[in-house]
Write a protein that holds these residues in place. Structure first.
Motif: not given
Length: 693
Positions: A199-228
């Motif tokens: 779904t992501v690939r098809k919709e982005w390709l149609a719009a012309g957005i060709r590079k994704g800053y995604m996804y996060m492979a980070d592991i949540v280990t500190d519960p207070r990390w806001q980017r969890s």
């Protein structure tokens, strides 16, 4: 060999050997970089040999570019944003922003981050206009448009399933992880992830957005990390399996004209925060590895899985590894030589670990502003020296800046070898050639973009994922709940937003045939949606991020001052409704939106039924509650028992390990102490927990 369908707007086509090619530099002959029959490597090297220093420097920066039609003030009828904006020091305006045309023609930038949310056809029209300007320049180098992820819901005040927005909206990434776990526990596979990727690939390709800053492979280990909230949770195996399917699904087995190039982040993992403080700010400067083996055991496995699938690029985190606050770490038996500089400046992390040990072949894209106010470990260095350090360490493109002057200064002063600049440019241009941007994918079909936007298939799959994400935590009253005499209200840190969510929830409830009452005292069942928030992502929290669901709790700031922290401004009203209804023998249902691993001691004992959502559509939650869909979701992270298990002493050391996932924190507690929340029914809210009835 098939002739690509080439389109030019200002340059000419030339014919050689019976084939047509773009004469992008206007010299009337076929240069190697214009020859689509050659490999992307050959074409990139030829183009770099023709580029000036200014053009090479511009290629190595990526900055935000706005759409003219997205303006809230002034003329929003123009496709390109041609206004100059003075820097104001804010995170998004660290430096002056120049008109779009000037940015491409004078500054020579070719990589741009799009943050505006507009219909796909408007994005496609804008992409085309940007590339018209790019084509008309000396070498005709096209532009590459990047974006942060767009296919996850982030605002339940607007039900994405009821709109015709540009992109199908799945639940938040934590919700995707919850849904996937539910599927796996029922004997299914990762089909949901693969459908999401397509779904992501098809919709982005149609719009012309060709590079994704995604996804996060980070592991949540500190519960207070806001980017969890942007992760897939705390389990390295699950996160690795999800990421290893997203890359081929969105990018493909290899980069091609049908790919969305992916940037996996944030190497080598942003989870081991020091008590949750984020490295956007000085307080979060350090990655802290207190536990022997935590880097190799918990934080690297998901990136190892990612690298095996050949992502086009990797983004390192802002933070620096702390020597003093960490236990020494080893990778495959070799000691990690911690250099206390941010990961984008860190040659060991990028060269020795990422490239030599893990085998990464793509390019490195820094996070935003590493040469400005997040240059951790390089704070005292001049800006040209920061640029030299970051490039020499192995970073190929610097994020969210148009500072061509200081990067050029580093080159002119011979702080960076010409060969290194050329190497970075070849890596970056190779991606563009692979994506077809120099050939038949420079421009996109505006009408086709609109047609994809109006398709329903992606939205249907997304809604099914919302249903699957709902996690049943407590079920004392027994599902389904009755549909008669139901009271609905939402609770939020912002009271105006709480009212909007309430209105939305009531509208959806009526659509589902639920009979509502306006006063909870007249209700047989209350369904209460809790949307807690803690701190502010773009403003440093005075002290530790609050995880208790509370109203006006007194906390202590880092400087010793007291301050009030609120996660729900109307918590006391929630408490009043819940207490009065249960005292009257009525049923109280609560839904908690899990964007952080909240402490539920102020909520769970007061309700009969408790569910978790993850920016999950309200309609999907209500469908589960009234019995239209059986709950399947499983917790993607462990919820802490109380504030005692995340307490921080006067030396800044947390009682539970910041670098260890919640499901394993008990290994490092004193005897008799446990981390996970246990409810009044004896259920333990640990990773993978979730009732089905």
């Amino acid at each position: 060999m098939k002739q690509p369908d080439l389109t030019v707007t200002s340059k000419s086509l030339i014919e050689v050997d019976g084939f047509k090619f773009k004469d992008l530099n206007g010299n009337g002959i076929l240069d190697a970089y214009e020859d689509w029959r050659l490999t992307s490597e050959e074409r990139a090297k030829d183009l770099v040999s023709q580029m000036t220093t200014d053009e090479k420097v511009g290629m190595m920066l990526i900055n935000q570019m706005n759409m003219g039609k997205a303006k809230k003030e002034g003329d929003n009828t123009q496709v390109l944003d041609e206004e100059f904006e003075k820097a104001d020091g804010s995170p998004m305006k660290r430096r002056d922003k120049y008109p779009s045309t000037e940015t491409m023609e004078r500054l020579k930038l070719r990589h741009f981050i799009l943050r505006d949310n507009m219909p796909s056809e408007d994005i496609a029209e804008w992409v085309n206009k940007v590339n018209e300007v790019a084509e008309a320049t000396r070498l005709g180098i096209p532009a590459l448009i990047a974006s942060n992820s767009r296919n996850e819901n982030s605002d339940v005040t607007i039900e994405g399933d009821k709109t015709e927005g540009s992109f199908s909206l799945y639940p938040g990434t934590l919700g995707i992880a919850a849904a996937v776990q539910g599927e796996l526990s029922a004997g299914a596979d990762y089909t949901l992830v693969e459908e999401f990727a397509e779904t992501v690939r098809k919709e982005w390709l149609a719009a012309g957005i060709r590079k994704g800053y995604m996804y996060m492979a980070d592991i949540v280990t500190d519960p207070r990390w806001q980017r969890s909230y942007g992760t897939f949770g705390e389990n390295p195996d699950l996160v690795g399996e999800i990421i290893s399917r997203l890359i081929p699904g969105i990018q493909g087995e290899k980069l091609s004209e049908d790919s969305i190039a992916m940037t996996i982040k944030h190497f080598p993992g942003g989870g081991p925060r020091e008590n949750g403080f984020d490295p956007h700010y000085l307080a979060g400067k350090w990655n802290v590895y207190r536990t022997p083996g935590s880097l190799e055991d918990y934080h690297l496995p998901s990136f190892t899985k990612a690298v095996e699938k050949n992502p086009s690029s990797i983004m390192p985190y802002y933070s620096a590894p702390s020597i003093e606050k960490s236990h020494w770490q080893a990778i495959e038996g070799e000691i990690v030589p911690f250099e206390e500089v941010g990961m984008a400046f860190n040659a060991y992390m990028l060269q020795t670990l990422l490239r030599d040990k893990l085998g990464f072949k793509g390019y490195v894209n820094s996070d935003s502003g590493v040469t400005d106010n997040t240059a951790w470990g390089m704070e005292e260095a001049s800006v040209p020296v920061r640029f030299a350090k970051v490039v020499n360490a192995g970073t190929d493109i610097i994020g969210a800046t148009n500072d061509v002057g200081n990067l050029k200064a580093a080159v002119v002063k011979n702080f960076i070898a010409p060969q290194r600049i050329d190497q970075a440019n070849v890596r970056l241009l190779k991606e563009m050639f692979d994506l077809g941007l120099f050939d038949d994918k420079t421009y996109v079909d505006v009408e086709a973009a609109k047609a994809v936007r109006l398709e329903q298939a992606g939205r249907e799959k997304a809604y099914e994922a919302h249903l699957k994400s709902v996690t049943l935590l407590k079920n004392e009253a027994g599902l389904p709940v009755g549909k008669d005499k139901v009271y609905v209200e939402a609770f939020h840190k912002n009271l105006e937003k709480a009212e909007k969510i309430t209105q939305n929830a009531r509208e959806v409830a009526k659509e589902l045939g639920i009979s509502l009452v306006d006063d909870y005292k007249e209700a047989e069942t209350a369904i209460l949606f809790l949307q807690p928030e803690s701190g502010d992502y773009f403003n440093a929290t005075p002290g530790l991020l609050e995880l208790e669901i509370c109203e006006d709790k007194t906390n202590i700031a880092m400087n010793g001052d007291t301050y009030k922290e609120t996660t729900l401004s109307n918590y006391k009203r929630f408490e009043k409704i819940a207490d009065e209804m249960r005292a009257a023998g009525k049923t109280v249902v609560a839904s908690v939106n899990i964007t952080l691993p909240w402490i539920l001691g102020n909520v769970e004992p007061k309700v009969d039924i408790l569910i978790a959502g993850y920016d999950t559509f309200l309609k999907a939650q209500l469908e589960v509650l009234i019995g239209n869909y059986q709950p399947k979701g499983k917790l993607p992270l462990t919820l802490p028992k109380n504030t005692a298990v995340i307490a921080v002493d006067e030396h800044g050391v947390c009682v539970s390990r910041n670098d260890v996932p919640g499901y394993d924190k008990d290994k490092y507690f004193r005897e008799g102490m446990t981390y996970a929340y246990e409810d009044t029914s004896g259920n333990v809210y640990k990773f993978g927990y979730g009732l089905t009835k």
